[in-house]
Structure formats: structure tokens, C-alpha cells
Design a protein around this motif. Sequence first.
Motif, PDB file in Angstrom:
ATOM      1  N   ALA A  10      42.154  42.462  52.680  1.00  0.00           N
ATOM      2  CA  ALA A  10      40.799  42.893  53.045  1.00  0.00           C
ATOM      3  C   ALA A  10      40.773  43.436  54.466  1.00  0.00           C
ATOM      4  O   ALA A  10      40.128  44.463  54.737  1.00  0.00           O
ATOM      5  CB  ALA A  10      39.827  41.723  52.903  1.00  0.00           C
ATOM      6  N   HIS A  63      44.572  37.545  50.228  1.00  0.00           N
ATOM      7  CA  HIS A  63      43.396  38.388  50.009  1.00  0.00           C
ATOM      8  C   HIS A  63      42.728  38.747  51.332  1.00  0.00           C
ATOM      9  O   HIS A  63      42.213  39.862  51.491  1.00  0.00           O
ATOM     10  CB  HIS A  63      42.410  37.672  49.093  1.00  0.00           C
ATOM     11  CG  HIS A  63      42.945  37.384  47.722  1.00  0.00           C
ATOM     12  ND1 HIS A  63      43.757  38.264  47.052  1.00  0.00           N
ATOM     13  CD2 HIS A  63      42.793  36.311  46.893  1.00  0.00           C
ATOM     14  CE1 HIS A  63      44.078  37.758  45.877  1.00  0.00           C
ATOM     15  NE2 HIS A  63      43.512  36.581  45.759  1.00  0.00           N
ATOM     16  N   GLN A 110      38.065  49.380  48.279  1.00  0.00           N
ATOM     17  CA  GLN A 110      38.334  48.560  47.096  1.00  0.00           C
ATOM     18  C   GLN A 110      39.211  47.348  47.414  1.00  0.00           C
ATOM     19  O   GLN A 110      39.209  46.370  46.658  1.00  0.00           O
ATOM     20  CB  GLN A 110      39.006  49.415  46.023  1.00  0.00           C
ATOM     21  CG  GLN A 110      38.087  50.465  45.412  1.00  0.00           C
ATOM     22  CD  GLN A 110      38.824  51.433  44.508  1.00  0.00           C
ATOM     23  OE1 GLN A 110      40.040  51.362  44.375  1.00  0.00           O
ATOM     24  NE2 GLN A 110      38.095  52.361  43.900  1.00  0.00           N
ATOM     25  N   MET A 111      39.952  47.398  48.511  1.00  0.00           N
ATOM     26  CA  MET A 111      40.778  46.243  48.884  1.00  0.00           C
ATOM     27  C   MET A 111      39.934  45.069  49.357  1.00  0.00           C
ATOM     28  O   MET A 111      40.418  43.931  49.397  1.00  0.00           O
ATOM     29  CB  MET A 111      41.781  46.651  49.963  1.00  0.00           C
ATOM     30  CG  MET A 111      42.833  47.637  49.467  1.00  0.00           C
ATOM     31  SD  MET A 111      43.884  48.300  50.773  1.00  0.00           S
ATOM     32  CE  MET A 111      44.854  46.850  51.193  1.00  0.00           C
ATOM     33  N   VAL A 112      38.682  45.308  49.739  1.00  0.00           N
ATOM     34  CA  VAL A 112      37.756  44.213  50.063  1.00  0.00           C
ATOM     35  C   VAL A 112      37.051  43.842  48.762  1.00  0.00           C
ATOM     36  O   VAL A 112      36.003  44.381  48.419  1.00  0.00           O
ATOM     37  CB  VAL A 112      36.749  44.637  51.143  1.00  0.00           C
ATOM     38  CG1 VAL A 112      35.892  43.449  51.574  1.00  0.00           C
ATOM     39  CG2 VAL A 112      37.472  45.224  52.350  1.00  0.00           C
ATOM     40  N   SER A 113      37.646  42.922  48.010  1.00  0.00           N
ATOM     41  CA  SER A 113      37.188  42.623  46.654  1.00  0.00           C
ATOM     42  C   SER A 113      36.121  41.537  46.671  1.00  0.00           C
ATOM     43  O   SER A 113      36.332  40.437  47.198  1.00  0.00           O
ATOM     44  CB  SER A 113      38.381  42.166  45.799  1.00  0.00           C
ATOM     45  OG  SER A 113      37.943  41.673  44.562  1.00  0.00           O
ATOM     46  N   LEU A 114      34.963  41.839  46.076  1.00  0.00           N
ATOM     47  CA  LEU A 114      33.906  40.826  45.954  1.00  0.00           C
ATOM     48  C   LEU A 114      34.345  39.679  45.055  1.00  0.00           C
ATOM     49  O   LEU A 114      33.949  38.521  45.256  1.00  0.00           O
ATOM     50  CB  LEU A 114      32.632  41.476  45.405  1.00  0.00           C
ATOM     51  CG  LEU A 114      31.958  42.509  46.319  1.00  0.00           C
ATOM     52  CD1 LEU A 114      30.735  43.097  45.624  1.00  0.00           C
ATOM     53  CD2 LEU A 114      31.559  41.881  47.645  1.00  0.00           C
ATOM     54  N   HIS A 115      35.159  40.004  44.048  1.00  0.00           N
ATOM     55  CA  HIS A 115      35.673  38.942  43.170  1.00  0.00           C
ATOM     56  C   HIS A 115      36.509  37.945  43.964  1.00  0.00           C
ATOM     57  O   HIS A 115      36.382  36.727  43.790  1.00  0.00           O
ATOM     58  CB  HIS A 115      36.501  39.561  42.053  1.00  0.00           C
ATOM     59  CG  HIS A 115      37.260  38.562  41.240  1.00  0.00           C
ATOM     60  ND1 HIS A 115      36.649  37.686  40.364  1.00  0.00           N
ATOM     61  CD2 HIS A 115      38.603  38.273  41.198  1.00  0.00           C
ATOM     62  CE1 HIS A 115      37.564  36.915  39.802  1.00  0.00           C
ATOM     63  NE2 HIS A 115      38.749  37.252  40.289  1.00  0.00           N
ATOM     64  N   HIS A 116      37.365  38.434  44.852  1.00  0.00           N
ATOM     65  CA  HIS A 116      38.173  37.528  45.666  1.00  0.00           C
ATOM     66  C   HIS A 116      37.295  36.714  46.615  1.00  0.00           C
ATOM     67  O   HIS A 116      37.567  35.523  46.847  1.00  0.00           O
ATOM     68  CB  HIS A 116      39.202  38.335  46.468  1.00  0.00           C
ATOM     69  CG  HIS A 116      40.254  38.951  45.615  1.00  0.00           C
ATOM     70  ND1 HIS A 116      40.972  40.074  46.001  1.00  0.00           N
ATOM     71  CD2 HIS A 116      40.708  38.633  44.372  1.00  0.00           C
ATOM     72  CE1 HIS A 116      41.827  40.396  45.042  1.00  0.00           C
ATOM     73  NE2 HIS A 116      41.678  39.537  44.051  1.00  0.00           N
TER      74      HIS A 116
END
Length: 791
Positions: free
Chosen positions: A147, A143, A378-384
Motif C-alpha cells: 500500500a 499489505h 489498486q495496490m491500496v486494497s480496501l479488502h486488505h
Amino acid sequence: MSACVPTRAADSNRTERIHQPHSPPPPQPRRFRIAGADWSASIAVFLIALPLSLGIALATGAPLQAGLVAAAVGGLLAGRLGGSPLQVSGPAAGLTVVTAELIHHYGWRTTCAITVFAGIAQLGLGCLRVARTALAVSPAIVHGMLAGIGVTIAVAQLHIVLGGTPDSSVLANLHALPAQLAHLQPAAVSVSALTLALLLAWPRIPGRVGRLLRTIPAALVAVTGATTAASLTALSLPKVDLPSWRSHALASLPEGPVLGIAAAVLTTTLVCSVQSLLGAVAVDKLTAGRPTPNRRSDLDRELLGQGTANIVSGALGGLPVAGVAVRTSANVRAGAVSRNSTMLHGVWVVVAALLMVPILELIPLASLAALVMAVGIQMVSLHHIRTVTRHREVLVYAVTTLGVVFLGVLEGVSLGVAVAVAVALNRLARTRITHDEQEGVHYVQVRGQLTFLAVPRLSRALHLVPPGVDAVVELDGSFMDHAAYESLQDWRTAHTAQGGSVEFTGRAGTRISVPAMETPTTERGTGLGEASSCRCRPWTPWRNHQCARPQPAPPGEDPGEPAATGPSGHQLARGISAFQRNTAPLVRGELARLAREGQRPSQLFLTCADSRLVTSMITSSGPGDLFVVRNVGNLVPPPGEESGDDSVAAAIEYAVDVLKVRSITVCGHSGCGAMQALLSSEPGGSGTPLKRWLRYGLPSLERMAAEDRARLAARAAADAVEQLCLTNVVQQLAHLRAHESVARALREGALELHGMYFHVGEAQAYLLEEGPAADEVFARVTETARDDMPA
């Protein structure tokens, strides 16, 4: 219907005997058919892939045709040969930074050669069957890598969005950003803003119209809208330029230092393989909830398919190929059932590349840049980020991200791996051991993993416990090696031999129980547990209350006399006490989250009130997963004022309209007392509450009498009671469809109905399935849990 089949077969065989008496009938040729779902899914994926492929090629600095080549080859070859049938491969945003750097250092033709060598390396890895090893990489590293790549993409494409040209590194792009902001190009900014606005607003259009419009991919709408606006207003903007395919550059022999080429091949192989393998695993998760889930992905075969696609794509002058999450998830959501959808999407790309060139050349580059910039963000995911923070791996994530942004993909991943190993070693070696005494009881607390490195400190703490006293050893960790286990066992044996007692507890003071090995003794100090005769695991979703230690009678009472509250009262009190002591510490965090966020169950589970049906056990569910309705006979009263009972209807309406459950399951079971009562009931008689309730099961009796019966796939129903239990589930599903909220949700495709039958004595679950005949709805039951699987 079934009687006609043997007749036709007999006539056919008789004809063959007349013409060819000594030859078997020729086999009927198999017709190749493509499911309708695959046709529609392939078009949906193609509409997403076309603009993204051009945008990714633009972001890397490669010829724009290279994106189309990679999309076509990925769809046709990786789709046909790969081990994950529903995964869509093509040019991936995760490869943008790697490819752009290669083009900058070695040129386009050498980059194509590097892609070919990376494909060969993937073939070698697939033949060595090491695909599962790649999944050992920490998710925080993966991830973090994605990111970092997303940040690099977004910063670079921001310059094109503003009307400029990006530099080759993030630092250079950031340094040049103030000057770029001072010299904005209004036309480029307006087209980019329109693209981003459509991209964000399209999925959020409310209502029924919004559900209909969302079937068109947002990426296609955004690019089409921006292109139309630019054409109507005659804006002067750089646009897509697709040179003739005759001048398309192919791969050539690599030119450059050997070590540099080898590092480039290694980086491309690493990113392509890891992204594709993680995508294949994600596909398995996406399709696991389907009524007929696809087979699990063959990861080694997936490597072979990706390697073949990269060899061909590089040789034909295309970008590197990998599994693409956006296109794959769209493929699954569109209902694709086989690899035909992936391959068809490749065919559509080929058709577009050959016949739609004049249309594609109308697209402004600023619109494609805005689309790719959104993908990068979108590749920098807050969920991750929340996930790695919860697992205390945010340092690994941050180091990997920053390393990829400022140093490069290979360097960033290497730094991430080094930090992950250092963190793991630190956790393994950092163990805190303390000794304390409270009210005559000595406590030895172990915080962390208990390995041979901590044995000397553990021995010192244990020897602080005087002989003959009560001792509690609290083990708050998830790992204990053999050396630490031997040390604890030796000390326990010596301490109990001197008259002391030892109790081992886990986190938050929960007792640790182990299965008895030989003698069923309950003496304290005979093992790592409270009672060695207990064969329960330390924590399972369901714990047999009979394993609990018998409670002594209160002082002054005769143990032979029943207590004032009765044995059931003591059993209830013991159960509550055991929950508060053993289970509550484990589930408190999850229940606190549910209390804050409210319930959001995924399905309504309607079953019988029978005490032997433990819904959470047979569905492997937990708090917040199921909205459960239980009644005698798992009956669903049909809607209407004459029913006289609204409790079940109210639960159905609340679950469908308020909770927005995605499925409703009606579960019957073997030996149902309500069905036995229905079979033995006589017309008339006193109208007791039970008889009034069971009248909702009378249609099931009529259905069974009309020979419209459900049956088990592996065997016939054992008796009339089991036959009625099965038929009743089918009938109650019919009642469900008559409810207005259920019928509306079914029409909109927002709800699924399932029938289920649980055989109590066999601990066997069955799911209903449609029969082959058109009028045979839910007419047989298919087995879903095998006897060789743990119940």
C-alpha cells in the motif's frame, strides 16, 4: 478400439524381429507439444505485460528498454526454472519505489549491478531452503508495504498525468502538487483521462458483447485507445523513446558506499523474494478449485528461478524481476496449464522489442503514467484494510504504510516488523483475570493468553475460591503454556479433594471436553471437561450426539417407561439445546453476515435423501457454501410437461439463473435404497408415489443394460447395486444437460458439471472423470481422497 492396439504392437515387434532380431525396437521420439490453452494464455499475458513494463520503467526513471528486458527474462528464465509454473514474472509495481530510489542515488548502471547481487542473494536463500520462513512475515506488513508503494507510485505519476515532472520523494511531490495543478497541460490531462476512462469502463461493459470484449485486456485497450486518439488529433505530447539497442546501457561495477550498496541489495532481495513467494502461494489458491489442480509450488525452487532471472536481467541492463500478481491472475484465468504459457509470453516480448519499435514509439508517456497510477491506487486494497482491521492489526498496517511512504521501503518494513513484535508481546502479556461469585458459584474469568507471566495473578484469583464450593473457570484465549496448565491442574486436584467441583469453559461459556485417558468415568472434577468419556473435540463440523450426557427422567416419571414425547423428541430437544449452547455462539457472526448479504453459494449439490450422507461433512463446507437439493435416488427428472414434477427443475433454474452457481454436482452413494428398489422392481403393479418417482431412474437401468457403465478406477463395481449407483450419476448428468438454463450456462462457459460417488462404508469420495475414448463420457471414477488422509 482397445483390441486394435495389441495387434499393431505385435505387427511392429514382428517387423523389428525380421530386420534386427537381436535388438529391441527403437523408442519413438517424443514430440514436444504446447497446449492450445497455453498459446492463448501467453498472448493474453503479453498484451498486459507490454504496456505495464514500459509504464513501470517510466515510473522508475530507467531506460524504457529495461522494462522489456525484465519482462522477457522473467518470462523465459523465471518461467522455466521457477517453482511456480503458472506465475508470471517481470518488472513489478512493488519494486518501482525501490528501483527509482536506487537510480536516483547510484545511477542506472550501478542499479543494474545491485540487481545482479540481489539475484545472487536469492540463489543463496534458495540453496539454504529458507523460502517458507519468508511467509512468517505478518500479512499486515506485506499489505502495508504494498500500500505504501502504491501511494508513492500514484502521487509521483499524478505529476506526469497533469503534464509535469515528478520529484524524488512523496513529500516533495505533495508540496509541488498545488503549483502543478495551477499549470495543467490540457493535452496530457485529456490523454490520461481517456486512458483511465477506458481502463475503468472496459471490464464493466454488460451483456454478451461485454463478455466477448473483456477477452481483450483493459490495459491494452486503454493505451491503444489513448495512442490512437493522440495520433488522430496530432496532440503535441512527450512519447515513448526507445533508443537503439546498440546504445543500451549494461551493468557495471557498483560505485558508492559499501554499507549503502549492501542495504540496497538487502532491500531489493527482500521485496523481490517476498512478493514472488506470496504470489506463488496465491497461484496455489487460484488453481486449487480446478478439476485437475496443479502441483503445489516449490518455494525454494521459485527463489532459485527468481534469483537466476535477476542476475541475467541486471547483467543485460533490465529492471529487477519478481512475480507479478496482475499478469499471474490473467494467466490463470486464461486457462494456462503449464509453464509454457509464461515462457511464450517472454518470447512475444522479445519479438515486440525487436520488431514493434515504431509502433511503441507512438504511445504518449501520459497514457503510460495514467496506467501505472491506476495500478498504484489498486495496490491500496480496501479488502486488505478490512482484513487487518478484523484481525486487530491495523496499527501494524498503518505504521508500515506510512513508513514506506515517508521513509523508504526498508525503513517502513523494519518499523512494521518492530510494531508487529510489540503488538504480539503485548497480547501475550496482557491477560485480565477476575473473580466473581453468583448464587454460590465462584467464577474465575481469564481474558487473553495464559502464560507463565500471568501465573502469579492466576494463583491469587484461584485461591479466592473457598474450599468445597462449585467453581467455573472460563478460559477466553487461544494459548496456554505448560506453567499455566500445571497451575490449573494442581489447583483443580486440591479443590476437588476438598469436596468442591470444577468446570472449565471456553469462550461464551462453551464447555471444554478432552478425550478420556484411561478410565471412562463421568464424575465432575475428574478432568478439564464435562465428561471424560467423551472423545469429541471441543468443536468440529459434525459432533456425534451420542457423546452427550444422558438426561435424567423428569420428576414423577418411571425411567423405564417411554416419555410422552418419545425418545426421538428428547433427542431433538437435546440436539437443539446443544446447538444453542455450544455451536450457536461460534457461528452467530457468520450467519448474521449471511442474513444481511443473502445467500451466494458457489455450487448446487444434488444428492440422495439418505440419512448417512452429511453434505457439509464430505465437502468440508459450511453455511452459505452449498445450495443443496436432496431426493430419493439423487434423480434429475428430464425437462418436459410429461415429467409431472417441477421441484428439482425449479431448484436447478433458481440456482443457475438467480444464484449464478458456478458448478452443479450430482452425488450418488453406496447402498442406495432407491437403486435397490429399481433393480428389484417389476413392470406394472400399483402406482405408488415411490414407484412413480423412481421411473426417472429407469434410463439408468437401460444404460447399464446396454453395457454403457461407469466403473471405479481402482477396482470393478462390487455388485449390481453399486454398478447402478455409478451409472445413475452419469445418467442424471445427461438429464441435467437437457435443462435449458443448464445448457445455456454450459455454452457460455459459466457452469461446470461434476459427478461424485461416496462410498459410505469406506468414507471414501470419488469424482467422475472422462475416459480416454471419445465415446466414453464420464466412464470411470477417479479416487480423490486417500486412505492415509484424515476423513
